[in-house]
Design an enzyme around this catalytic site. Structure first.
Site, mmCIF file in Angstrom:
data_model
loop_
_atom_site.group_PDB
_atom_site.id
_atom_site.type_symbol
_atom_site.label_atom_id
_atom_site.label_comp_id
_atom_site.label_asym_id
_atom_site.label_seq_id
_atom_site.Cartn_x
_atom_site.Cartn_y
_atom_site.Cartn_z
ATOM 1 N N HIS A 17 0.838 -1.204 0.000
ATOM 2 C CA HIS A 17 0.000 0.000 0.000
ATOM 3 C C HIS A 17 0.874 1.255 0.000
ATOM 4 O O HIS A 17 0.628 2.203 -0.757
ATOM 5 C CB HIS A 17 -0.897 0.055 1.250
ATOM 6 C CG HIS A 17 -1.981 -0.953 1.285
ATOM 7 N ND1 HIS A 17 -2.169 -1.797 2.350
ATOM 8 C CD2 HIS A 17 -2.962 -1.265 0.407
ATOM 9 C CE1 HIS A 17 -3.206 -2.571 2.139
ATOM 10 N NE2 HIS A 17 -3.708 -2.273 0.941
ATOM 11 N N LYS A 41 -17.896 -5.843 6.157
ATOM 12 C CA LYS A 41 -16.565 -6.439 6.242
ATOM 13 C C LYS A 41 -16.092 -6.436 7.699
ATOM 14 O O LYS A 41 -16.111 -5.398 8.355
ATOM 15 C CB LYS A 41 -15.605 -5.616 5.368
ATOM 16 C CG LYS A 41 -14.334 -6.299 5.011
ATOM 17 C CD LYS A 41 -13.569 -5.426 4.009
ATOM 18 C CE LYS A 41 -12.453 -6.212 3.366
ATOM 19 N NZ LYS A 41 -11.712 -5.398 2.409
ATOM 20 N N ARG A 90 -1.913 -5.982 -8.406
ATOM 21 C CA ARG A 90 -0.920 -7.011 -8.101
ATOM 22 C C ARG A 90 -0.851 -8.064 -9.189
ATOM 23 O O ARG A 90 0.208 -8.593 -9.479
ATOM 24 C CB ARG A 90 -1.264 -7.697 -6.771
ATOM 25 C CG ARG A 90 -1.189 -6.781 -5.585
ATOM 26 C CD ARG A 90 -1.734 -7.451 -4.371
ATOM 27 N NE ARG A 90 -3.167 -7.658 -4.580
ATOM 28 C CZ ARG A 90 -4.027 -7.957 -3.632
ATOM 29 N NH1 ARG A 90 -3.620 -8.138 -2.407
ATOM 30 N NH2 ARG A 90 -5.294 -8.103 -3.899
ATOM 31 N N SER A 127 -3.459 -7.633 2.827
ATOM 32 C CA SER A 127 -3.663 -7.456 4.268
ATOM 33 C C SER A 127 -4.138 -8.736 4.939
ATOM 34 O O SER A 127 -3.702 -9.065 6.043
ATOM 35 C CB SER A 127 -4.677 -6.336 4.524
ATOM 36 O OG SER A 127 -4.174 -5.103 4.085
#
Length: 160
Positions: A17, A41, A90, A127
């Site tokens: 990040h 979430k 990514r 994460s």
């Protein structure tokens, strides 16, 4: 003034990040790191904690500020006169989802999304993986900034 936003849940923020945030900070007059609030979430850290940690680890860039938002990102952009959304990619699998979101955001408000390829050393980093590794005693030193590592390990120790 050119402004961009780097949105995410940042639970926790990783070196990947920070790579994207730092690179965006070189391109824009102001970069807003928006901690997005998704009530569906389950997060390890509260919005306030994530915001505080991000302020600490982005202090090296004077043109970066941290904020939080609940709702559509494009509404945040409109309310804060932000012209671009910067997203790190990514892998190809990220692109499929992010392209669809970018096209929707453009259709709704005309806000552009710029995709920045992640530095290859962080291409595997997420994460959720960092939390898993830390939970099982793995070394996350190279994955997150030291201040975040300390808070992550402390939080996981509390939950045991």
């Amino acid at each position: 003034m050119t402004r961009a936003v780097c949105p995410g849940s940042y639970d926790p923020a990783t070196n990947g990040h920070l790579d994207i945030i730092g690179r965006a900070a070189k391109l824009y007059d102001e970069v807003v790191v928006a901690v997005m609030i998704n009530k569906t979430k389950k997060t390890l850290f509260s919005v306030e904690e994530r915001t505080e940690m991000l302020r600490e680890v982005t202090a090296q860039w004077p043109n970066v500020r941290v904020d939080s938002w609940y709702g559509l990102l494009v509404d945040y952009c409109r309310e804060n006169d932000i012209q671009a959304i910067v997203k790190g990619l990514r892998a190809v699998s990220d692109y499929d989802y992010e392209l669809q979101m970018a096209q929707m955001n453009y259709q709704l408000t005309g806000v552009e999304t710029l995709f920045m390829p992640t530095n290859p050393i962080y291409s595997f980093l997420a994460s959720s993986l960092v939390k898993d590794v830390a939970m099982y005693g793995g070394d996350v030193t190279s994955l997150v900034p030291p201040a975040i590592k300390d808070r992550l390990l402390a939080r996981l120790a509390e939950s045991r």
